[in-house]
Write an enzyme that holds these catalytic residues in place. Structure first.
Site, PDB file in Angstrom:
ATOM      1  N   SER A 103       0.849  -1.193   0.000  1.00  0.00           N
ATOM      2  CA  SER A 103       0.000   0.000   0.000  1.00  0.00           C
ATOM      3  C   SER A 103       0.882   1.239   0.000  1.00  0.00           C
ATOM      4  O   SER A 103       2.108   1.154  -0.016  1.00  0.00           O
ATOM      5  CB  SER A 103      -0.908   0.005   1.230  1.00  0.00           C
ATOM      6  N   LYS A 104       0.241   2.406   0.047  1.00  0.00           N
ATOM      7  CA  LYS A 104       0.974   3.670  -0.046  1.00  0.00           C
ATOM      8  C   LYS A 104       1.960   3.876   1.103  1.00  0.00           C
ATOM      9  O   LYS A 104       2.919   4.628   0.967  1.00  0.00           O
ATOM     10  CB  LYS A 104      -0.009   4.837  -0.105  1.00  0.00           C
ATOM     11  N   ARG A 105       1.705   3.198   2.209  1.00  0.00           N
ATOM     12  CA  ARG A 105       2.653   3.388   3.329  1.00  0.00           C
ATOM     13  C   ARG A 105       4.014   2.769   3.024  1.00  0.00           C
ATOM     14  O   ARG A 105       5.002   3.039   3.701  1.00  0.00           O
ATOM     15  CB  ARG A 105       2.083   2.811   4.623  1.00  0.00           C
ATOM     16  N   GLY A 126       5.436   3.308   0.161  1.00  0.00           N
ATOM     17  CA  GLY A 126       5.990   4.160  -0.896  1.00  0.00           C
ATOM     18  C   GLY A 126       5.045   4.219  -2.075  1.00  0.00           C
ATOM     19  O   GLY A 126       3.831   4.055  -1.927  1.00  0.00           O
TER      20      GLY A 126
END
Length: 473
Positions: free
Chosen positions: A252-254, A256
């Protein structure tokens, strides 16, 4: 003939996980002289956007993955957008209704929620109660006449089992008693994913479905039920291992960047991305080899070498690989590529930029790193008091170097390096005591790329200016 498909939904920018799915389908098709089909699953009217479809198409082209049939080039089994295939879906919905293999369901959201809560209260798996399964034709017509918009549910057999034959995991058995009568047509007239994908795959003669493991339990058994109900041939299934972040949670976006667009905008090379994604969950025969072209991946690809274990996505490993690809790329090509990433605030000419690439390519991990380099060169941070005090004790060195700089006739990095060494010999200093003060005085930093390269790139006049500012401070 092998026929595979990549069917993304244009409801967001192309996810890096979808890149691997597309790539593995592409490799399998090309390895077996088959067909690779692009299909756009755009039945989500609210979230589907043209810009996302364009992003998918442009992203695949950028990666070098071409398709044999698709929405932009057509083909014998089109249309290749689901939104243009609604009449096809309706004909098969009616076929199932007429054969008693599906039925209208008029249950309200409130009734469904009440059933769900009741099941949870009893410790049971929440699933549809089937209260509309045995309505008579008269009861159905009465509700239709009242204007109640139904959904259509598939009439799942009450007992038995579905066996999913998976190329990676072997045979998996799913008892039908655990499956409910799932919706195949929503009340707004839009078919559900599980229904539309079966119709599309069957009519497009898809032989192999290669997709993520997340489809295995929730979707594949239900889809096989529809295949059987319509007497369609069931394709071969291969469910790819999940891609997880380095903390072993879903990517996920966490972790990167997660969209292909982000990686492209950062300055990753398509060759590096293809190389890296092609080895996520796949083991080539030559396990020592790290660098694979697209053609080499095609040659190596085999479903038998796909892993059952989750693949770990490492941003640092991808960046390292990209760096290696940049290093292996011709300087002229890197210079041309890097131009597109330079911020408007930096005005540089082509010849000077060629020198930057020639001298500093080893410091470029992604193409957008050029902006950090240019910022270091053109916008050094002000010297703090501690550095000023230190440099006041180095004025003898700075003056001597400045004299040599004034008399330097040839301007290249080798002459500058010789000048630094000659200055050190005259003053009897060397090593850190020689290079460190010059670095701090000229770049205002304590570390970075070689100071003689830095001096060459900022030019003689700028170097003199910065030294004079220190001497006069």
């Amino acid at each position: 003939m092998i026929r595979v498909r990549f069917p993304p939904s244009p409801t967001g920018y192309m996810h890096i996980g979808n890149v691997r799915t597309a790539l593995f389908n592409y490799l399998y098709a090309r390895k077996n002289n088959g067909k690779f089909i692009l299909r756009i699953e755009d039945t989500d009217k609210e979230r589907s956007k043209k810009e996302y479809e364009d992003d998918i198409i442009n992203g695949l082209k950028w990666l070098g993955l071409d398709w044999d049939e698709g929405p932009d080039i057509g083909g014998p089994f089109g249309p290749y957008r689901q939104s243009e295939r609604l009449d096809i879906y309706y004909s098969y919905i009616n076929k199932l209704l007429n054969e008693g293999k599906a039925y209208y369901c008029f249950c309200s959201e409130e009734e469904l929620e009440k059933d769900r809560e009741e099941a949870l209260r009893k410790g049971l798996m929440p699933k549809y109660s089937r209260r509309c399964r045995n309505l008579t034709k008269e009861q159905v017509q009465e509700k239709l006449d009242k204007g109640i918009k139904p959904v259509v549910r598939f009439k799942t057999p009450l007992n038995g089992e579905i066996i999913v034959k998976d190329e990676i995991r072997g045979d998996l058995t799913f008892p039908l008693e655990n499956l409910d009568d799932f919706v195949i047509l929503r009340s707004d007239g839009i078919p559900t994913y599980n229904f539309a994908v079966v119709i599309d795959d069957a009519l497009m003669k898809i032989t192999d479905v290669i997709r993520g493991e997340d489809h295995l339990h929730g979707n594949t058994p239900r889809q096989i039920l529809i295949y059987n109900a319509l007497n369609f041939d069931i394709p071969n299934f291969a469910h790819l291992p999940m891609i997880l972040g380095e903390d072993h949670t879903r990517l996920s976006k966490r972790h990167g960047s997660v969209s292909l667009k982000d990686y492209k905008n950062e300055g990753y090379l398509p060759e590096a991305l293809v190389n890296y994604m092609g080895l996520l969950g796949f083991s080539p025969e030559n396990k020592e080899k790290e660098f694979f072209s697209l053609e080499e991946l095609i040659s190596e690809f085999n479903l038998k070498n796909l892993s059952k274990s989750n693949a770990i996505f490492s941003s640092s490993k991808l960046k390292w690989l990209n760096h290696k690809y940049i290093e292996m790329t011709d300087n002229k090509k890197v210079t041309e590529l890097i131009k597109k990433y330079i911020n408007d605030q930096f005005l540089v000419d082509d010849e000077w930029l060629k020198d930057v690439v020639r001298l500093l390519k080893e410091h470029i991990f992604v193409l957008s790193d050029i902006n950090y380099i240019l910022n270091d060169i053109f916008n050094p941070l002000p010297l703090d008091n501690e550095k000023i005090v230190f440099l006041n004790e180095q004025k003898n060195l700075l003056n001597e170097f400045l004299i040599g700089l004034e008399n330097l006739n040839q301007w290249n990095e080798n002459e500058i390096l010789n000048l630094i060494r000659d200055t050190g010999k005259k003053l009897g200093i060397k090593g850190k005591n020689l290079y460190y003060p010059l670095r701090v005085a000229i770049s205002h930093k304590e570390e970075g790329f070689e100071i003689y390269v830095y001096i060459y790139l900022i030019g003689k006049e700028e170097t003199k200016k910065r030294i004079m500012e220190v001497i006069n401070s």
